[in-house]
Design an enzyme around this catalytic site. Structure first.
Site, PDB file in Angstrom:
ATOM      1  N   GLY A 101     -32.076 -18.283   5.170  1.00  0.00           N
ATOM      2  CA  GLY A 101     -32.888 -19.479   5.006  1.00  0.00           C
ATOM      3  C   GLY A 101     -33.122 -19.829   3.561  1.00  0.00           C
ATOM      4  N   GLY A 103     -35.674 -22.698   0.929  1.00  0.00           N
ATOM      5  CA  GLY A 103     -36.662 -23.746   0.788  1.00  0.00           C
ATOM      6  C   GLY A 103     -36.446 -24.465  -0.520  1.00  0.00           C
ATOM      7  N   VAL A 108     -33.586 -17.018   0.970  1.00  0.00           N
ATOM      8  CA  VAL A 108     -33.991 -15.793   1.635  1.00  0.00           C
ATOM      9  C   VAL A 108     -32.764 -15.138   2.258  1.00  0.00           C
ATOM     10  CG1 VAL A 108     -35.550 -14.747   3.319  1.00  0.00           C
ATOM     11  CG2 VAL A 108     -36.222 -16.847   2.137  1.00  0.00           C
ATOM     12  N   LYS A 125     -36.199 -12.481  -1.100  1.00  0.00           N
ATOM     13  CA  LYS A 125     -36.265 -13.864  -1.540  1.00  0.00           C
ATOM     14  C   LYS A 125     -36.110 -13.935  -3.044  1.00  0.00           C
ATOM     15  CE  LYS A 125     -39.091 -18.038  -1.452  1.00  0.00           C
ATOM     16  NZ  LYS A 125     -40.310 -18.673  -0.945  1.00  0.00           N
ATOM     17  N   ASP A 218     -48.826 -24.920   2.386  1.00  0.00           N
ATOM     18  CA  ASP A 218     -47.632 -25.423   3.072  1.00  0.00           C
ATOM     19  C   ASP A 218     -47.545 -24.790   4.458  1.00  0.00           C
ATOM     20  OD1 ASP A 218     -45.405 -27.023   3.289  1.00  0.00           O
ATOM     21  OD2 ASP A 218     -44.046 -25.590   2.340  1.00  0.00           O
TER      22      ASP A 218
END
Length: 902
Positions: A101, A103, A108, A125, A218
């Site tokens: 993943g 962002g 990650v 990460k 968030d």
């Protein structure tokens, strides 16, 4: 390029990088509205960043963009990546396995420990390539500081941290194998109350973070996962802001103007306009998350809006209450995913839940909940039917809440029931100075309670003997009376459970769910976590999940009950046997036939020892064993068990008992598989007569027996009658079970096959495709039923001339059945035989011969030479040898067919 244009591109890219899917595409179109060139440049830059794991960063870009990005990165000589990927590389004691993943700021990876001390899978990460500026690195290091402070079971834990050889900081965090919370809720069809309980865990974790001076900022659904055990984990505190640094009393630097570390649908008004970020911001995003869990939608429609319009809407546009929003969306689907009717869902959300949610997302921070703790208090108040902070504190409102909590205590309906319960409550709690008189009153209360429980037992179809209208009316009144027994929680929980079982038997699952859940809550509050009544309540809920096709949750609940009962009763108690039997049914539905067979045997042994060999519960375990023997292909043993169970039931139960009907239906299915169609049809009709008398025409058991009857009709060539019956079955099942359920997939498959056997392959295909899609979505991908549905679709496509797809699907069907059945089995033989047919069309005669012979060997062993399936194998082998130009072999198998027809 002008600085203003570059700044605009950066701003759009910055926001787009935290979005995904349709939301991302919609945002890009609106943000670049009217400027195709701008859209192209933004997409090019985004693509470069997203592909940085595969190729050297910036290589696809023109020199002018390289210069601009490098200039923005700051100190690029120290911080620019030189490698193309981190897959396979080691960070400290961990090796990178795969990317999982990304962002707006970090990528990650999944990684594993390599130092040999112990096996450990983690998430690592690090700053993604292309945005590793000094400020972002500072923020990334801040995440390490933030996470290091937080140690909570619902927050992804920080294990370690470090810096790569390129100077890029990274974090080693807990690996969460799960899905976003909204997806989890819908996948498991959680009720509103279950969703609230899950959401409360999120709130508790956020409250903990606030107490440690951390704001998340968030809290979108993509940052809140639920793992396979149902545990909530909040991810990504990478954009968190420390309220205050406890080490030196200073505050961290604010986000720079123009930087966007928020998601539009979750952005609080103060975030959009750049005002101070406080705990109220997290409360706002929690409100948006709650809205999403309740209504599967967002309060504001931000699609097709540009940044200015989004900003204005977030700051000024009034939010639509959840109860109104769901009526603008797909209300039917939303209700199905919450196991409630559409009208009840609207009613449930209206009022308190609307007010609670809207208070959390007020535009003005000062009018929201003052803390997450206050939000949690209001959630508790809602579930306890107490007044909410979110509602106007008026006398009318408080009286209304009081009335709803004690509805039947102050109503005048159902005089007989009110008098009965009234005497029970009065006698139980009357204050008297005379001890002997009090004892007498308590005994009277016990008698009245037993009388009432017997009365409600009459609501069970097996007791009411088909008088379902009266039974349902009685149950409805009884439910209202039971809820008034607040001072007698033990009796109240017992009555709620009894009434819930009656609703369950009538397939009124929403009513049963509500009562079972209330009974479990009362029992836990009364007795604690481990008690016979708690175990009974939890088993009721497990039964409900099983009936609705949610087998994985039922499996988990039964397993928990078993542990509790072993501690309470030992391993050989009747209670253990009942739960073992229920768990075996669940595992049988999940395709785990061998394990289910073992559990049925254990339950049977316990019941024979404690109850004797002729008890109705012994017949229940015998029927279960018969079913697993049937699914394992051992038809002879299966039939013997079914007939033994049926004999016990006819000797010990009323002639119209539901358990007799169930065994008749199951025995009919077995005889149908043995091609004894007339006998099977006779058993189905007898079962239907009992079931319709007990349940009426609309009930899952009635639908299941009708489905089996239609199969037998089709096998006898009565295609029109079979198809009409299948459509009636689907109507009943969709009304009772929703749009997706394993039994609906079965009926769709059978309906499709009725067209198939009639040679209408084009009509068969859509039903069979729908059956495949539904069964794959509901069941495990390797479930035997999935394999059977794939087999049927593959053969339909084969007959339609779509050979390539047919071959692929048939190979999958064989693979699934080989994994499911380690011994000869009719379904495995059928899949192998059908794959052989495809191989003939592909002119792979040797491979086809091998497969045909393998299928024939299994069929002869299981079914004998006279069974239609075995005869089919003889015929296809003869045709293969004709095509292959081996007439002697063909004649050999034709002789076998002829000899059987003499």
């Amino acid at each position: 390029m002008k600085d203003s244009q570059w700044e605009k591109i950066k701003t759009i890219v910055d926001t787009a990088m935290v979005l995904a899917g349709e939301e991302k595409e919609s945002y890009l179109k609106t943000a670049c509205q009217g400027s195709p060139d701008l859209l192209k440049e933004v997409q090019e830059l985004l693509r470069s960043i997203e592909e940085s794991e595969k190729i050297n960063f910036l290589e696809p870009l023109s020199g002018r963009y390289q210069e601009l990005i490098v200039a923005d990165m700051g100190n690029n000589a120290e911080n620019t990546y030189t490698g193309a990927t981190y897959i396979g590389k080691e960070f400290g004691a961990y090796r990178i396995l795969e990317s999982i993943g990304e962002g707006g700021m970090g990528t990650v990876y999944k990684a594993e420990r390599t130092d040999g001390e112990f096996h450990h899978t983690v998430a690592i990460k690090l700053i993604k390539q292309g945005v590793d500026s000094k400020e972002n690195i500072r923020r990334f290091k801040m995440e390490r500081e933030v996470l290091a402070r937080l140690n909570h079971p619902n927050i992804a834990q920080l294990f370690d941290g470090g810096v790569t050889t390129e100077g890029i900081p990274y974090l080693v965090m807990e690996f969460v194998d799960g899905v976003p919370i909204d997806q989890y809720c819908n996948k498991h069809r959680l009720t509103i109350d279950e969703r609230l309980n899950l959401f409360k865990k999120v709130c508790a974790a956020v409250q903990y973070a606030h107490n440690n001076l951390v704001i998340h900022r968030d809290l979108k659904n993509q940052n809140i996962f639920v793992n396979q055990n149902g545990v909530v984990k909040i991810l990504d505190f990478g954009v968190a802001k420390l309220l205050a640094d406890p080490l030196d009393g200073t505050t961290l630097v604010e986000t720079q103007p123009g930087q966007r570390f928020w998601t539009p649908q979750y952005a609080a008004p103060e975030q959009v306009k750049g005002a101070a970020i406080t705990t109220a911001t997290d409360i706002y995003t929690l409100g948006i998350l709650l809205y999403k869990l309740l209504a599967d939608a967002y309060p504001l429609d931000l699609k097709e809006k540009n940044l200015m319009e989004i900003s204005r809407a977030v700051q000024e546009e009034a939010a639509v209450p959840p109860s109104k929003k769901i009526q603008q969306e797909d209300l039917k689907t939303c209700a199905y995913l919450r196991r409630i009717s559409s009208s009840e869902l609207v009613k449930t959300l209206s009022g308190d839940l609307d007010a609670l949610t809207l208070k959390a997302i007020r535009k003005e921070p000062e009018y929201r909940y003052h803390s997450v703790g206050q939000l949690l208090d209001d959630l508790d108040n809602y579930q306890k039917k107490l007044p909410l902070v979110a509602r106007n504190d008026t006398i009318k409102y408080r009286i209304g809440k009081l009335f709803r909590r004690h509805k039947m205590g102050i109503s005048v309906a159902a005089v007989f029931l009110i008098l009965a319960i009234g005497f029970a409550v009065f006698y139980s709690y009357r204050i008297t100075a005379e001890r002997t008189q009090a004892q007498l009153e308590a005994e009277k209360a016990t008698e009245v309670t037993e009388f009432m429980l017997g009365l409600f037992e009459a609501g069970n179809p097996n007791e009411a003997m088909g008088d379902t209208l009266t039974a349902r009316h009685l149950l409805r009144l009884g439910t209202e009376q039971a809820r008034a027994l607040n001072r007698q929680p033990e009796v109240q929980a017992q009555m709620l459970g009894v009434i819930g079982r009656a609703y369950y038997s009538l397939a009124l699952y929403e009513n049963a769910d509500t009562l079972f859940t209330q009974a479990l809550q009362i029992n836990r509050q009364t007795y604690g976590e481990v008690h016979p009544e708690v175990a009974k309540s939890q088993r009721n809920i497990a039964d409900l999940y099983r009936a609705q096709g949610v087998f994985n949750i039922a499996d988990s609940l039964y397993s928990e009950v078993l542990v509790m009962q072993e501690n309470l009763f030992g391993k050989d108690s009747p209670e253990i046997a009942q739960t073992l039997n229920s768990l075996a049914i669940t595992l049988r539905h999940m395709g785990e036939y061998e394990t289910a067979d073992s559990l049925y045997n254990k339950a049977l042994t316990i019941r024979k020892t404690s109850l004797g060999t002729s008890h109705p519960l012994v017949s229940e375990s015998l029927s279960g064993l018969a079913s697993t023997r049937y699914f394992l292909g051992d038809y002879e043993t299966s039939e013997n068990y079914y007939r033994e169970a049926l004999q016990i039931q006819r000797n010990t139960l009323p002639e119209n008992h539901s358990r007799i009907a169930t065994t008749l239906n199951d025995l009919g299915a077995l005889l149908d598989s043995k091609a004894d169609y007339e006998a099977a049809e006779s058993l189905y009709l007898e079962a239907l007569q009992i079931q319709t008398a007990l349940y009426g025409d609309v009930h899952p058991y009635v639908a299941l027996t009708m489905n089996n009857l239609a199969v037998t009709m089709a096998n006898q060539g009565k295609m029109k009658e079979a198809q009409e019956t299948y459509h009636k079955v689907l109507e009943i099942q969709r009304k009772l079970l929703g749009e997706q359920h394993p039994r609906i997939a079965l009926t769709l498959n059978n309906l499709g096959m009725s067209f198939y056997f009639n040679g209408d392959y084009a009509s068969a295909e859509p039903y069979l495709r729908e059956a495949v899609v539904m069964s794959e979505a509901i069941l495990d991908k390797n479930h035997p039923d999935v394999g059977s549905n794939l087999n049927n679709l593959a053969q339909t496509l084969f007959n339609l001339g779509q050979l390539t797809e047919a071959s692929q699907l048939q190979e999958r069907a064989v693979s699934i059945h080989q994994r499911a059945f380690t011994k000869p089995h009719p379904r495995l033989a059928r899949s192998i035989h059908n794959l052989a047919k495809i191989k003939v069309k592909q002119h792979l005669f040797a491979e086809s011969e091998r497969l045909f012979l393998e299928a024939l060997e299994q069929r002869v062993e299981l079914l004998g030479n006279d069974h239609p399936d075995t005869q089919t194998s003889f015929r296809y082998l003869a045709e293969l040898y004709d095509t292959w130009n081996k007439p002697e072999k063909a004649a050999e198998y034709r002789a076998l067919i002829a000899s059987r027809n003499d």
